[in-house]
Design an enzyme around this catalytic site. Structure first.
Site, PDB file in Angstrom:
ATOM      1  N   ASP A   7      67.785 -39.080  -8.292  1.00  0.00           N
ATOM      2  CA  ASP A   7      68.416 -37.988  -7.552  1.00  0.00           C
ATOM      3  C   ASP A   7      69.281 -38.584  -6.447  1.00  0.00           C
ATOM      4  O   ASP A   7      68.832 -39.498  -5.749  1.00  0.00           O
ATOM      5  CB  ASP A   7      67.361 -37.055  -6.935  1.00  0.00           C
ATOM      6  CG  ASP A   7      67.923 -35.694  -6.562  1.00  0.00           C
ATOM      7  OD1 ASP A   7      68.881 -35.643  -5.765  1.00  0.00           O
ATOM      8  OD2 ASP A   7      67.404 -34.681  -7.065  1.00  0.00           O
TER       9      ASP A   7
ATOM     10  N   CYS B 179      68.438 -29.741 -30.764  1.00  0.00           N
ATOM     11  CA  CYS B 179      68.612 -30.372 -29.456  1.00  0.00           C
ATOM     12  C   CYS B 179      69.094 -29.307 -28.467  1.00  0.00           C
ATOM     13  O   CYS B 179      69.312 -28.150 -28.842  1.00  0.00           O
ATOM     14  CB  CYS B 179      69.598 -31.541 -29.546  1.00  0.00           C
ATOM     15  SG  CYS B 179      71.351 -31.063 -29.708  1.00  0.00           S
TER      16      CYS B 179
ATOM     17  N   CYS C  23      74.661 -24.563  -8.478  1.00  0.00           N
ATOM     18  CA  CYS C  23      73.321 -24.216  -8.001  1.00  0.00           C
ATOM     19  C   CYS C  23      73.342 -23.604  -6.604  1.00  0.00           C
ATOM     20  O   CYS C  23      72.608 -22.665  -6.319  1.00  0.00           O
ATOM     21  CB  CYS C  23      72.444 -25.474  -8.013  1.00  0.00           C
ATOM     22  SG  CYS C  23      70.756 -25.225  -7.432  1.00  0.00           S
TER      23      CYS C  23
END
Length: 250
Positions: A61, A169, A184
């Site tokens: 991250d 997938c 986000c």
């Protein structure tokens, strides 16, 4: 682990489960995982996996803790604001669960970075990373545990297109980035929903490692927090998929 007595005491609730037992605890101890994302999904997922005694956990991250994260990223507190997420989460996991070897990378994962885990965990928050992880999992024949949450909704699945004949997938499910996809930080999300998704991701990972139950392979769990309902939808492999289609073509 530090000793047989401590092992049994710490993990006895898993040992008591016939689907896990002592052999399953040993499988967890020998597991190596790579998780991309240390935020709202990665935090609870990592906390449960470390508590379960997984042997090695790699965290990627590039973000730092912001005060707006604290509403849902329960692994962080006020004192962590401004600190790198990957390193901070790794430090807390190591302190709470010293038998789990935790490594961290303070930069954004991309296809050029090798992943050490035998199972990959997608706790990211953007489509480019999801597609790249999906491609990496398929090419390397590894399972990919995927989760996502927005608003009052969440989803969890396991993708094994490189391992299991006929398995879809992630790109079979979402072929292209949706036109209405938002960043986000531009959408609201209920904190508890991210916790539910992260915990479900950890559960699917434990099932994959121990062989317990039926992982969400070829299925996706959809959560509706407002209505208080969950449903499972079957997924089909897409012969035209740009990632795994060639193995499904007649």
């Amino acid at each position: 682990m530090s000793g047989a007595t401590v092992d049994i005491e710490r993990h006895k609730r898993h040992i008591l489960l016939k689907e896990i037992g002592g052999p399953g605890v040993q499988k967890l101890r020998g597991a190596a995982l790579s998780m991309v994302g240390a935020g709202a999904l990665g935090g609870p997922c990592a906390l449960y996996l470390a508590a379960a005694g997984v042997g090695r956990l790699e965290i990627w991250d590039d973000d730092v803790v912001d005060r707006s994260n604290l509403q849902r990223q329960v692994q962080f507190g006020e004192g962590d604001v401004g600190q790198p997420k990957a390193e901070t989460l790794a430090s807390k996991l190591q302190a709470a669960h010293p038998d789990t070897q935790v490594s961290w990378h303070r930069h954004r994962w991309s296809e050029s970075h090798p992943l050490a885990g035998d199972i990959l965990i997608d706790a990211s928050d953007n489509f480019p990373t999801r597609y790249a992880l999906n491609a990496a999992a398929h090419a390397s024949r590894r399972a990919l545990v995927h989760g996502a949450a927005a608003g009052w909704s969440g989803q969890v699945s396991v993708f094994t297109s490189g391992l299991k004949p006929g398995a879809p997938c992630y790109r079979c499910w979402v072929p292209e980035t949706p036109p209405d996809a938002e960043a986000c930080d531009e959408v609201g999300v209920v904190g508890a929903m991210t916790g539910m998704v992260g915990a479900a991701m950890a559960l699917e990972t434990v099932k994959l490692i121990t062989g317990a139950g039926a992982p969400l392979i070829g299925r996706i769990l959809l959560m509706d927090g407002l209505a208080g309902v969950q449903r499972t939808v079957k997924l089909k492999a897409d012969a035209s998929c740009s990632t795994c289609g060639s193995i499904h073509a007649d």
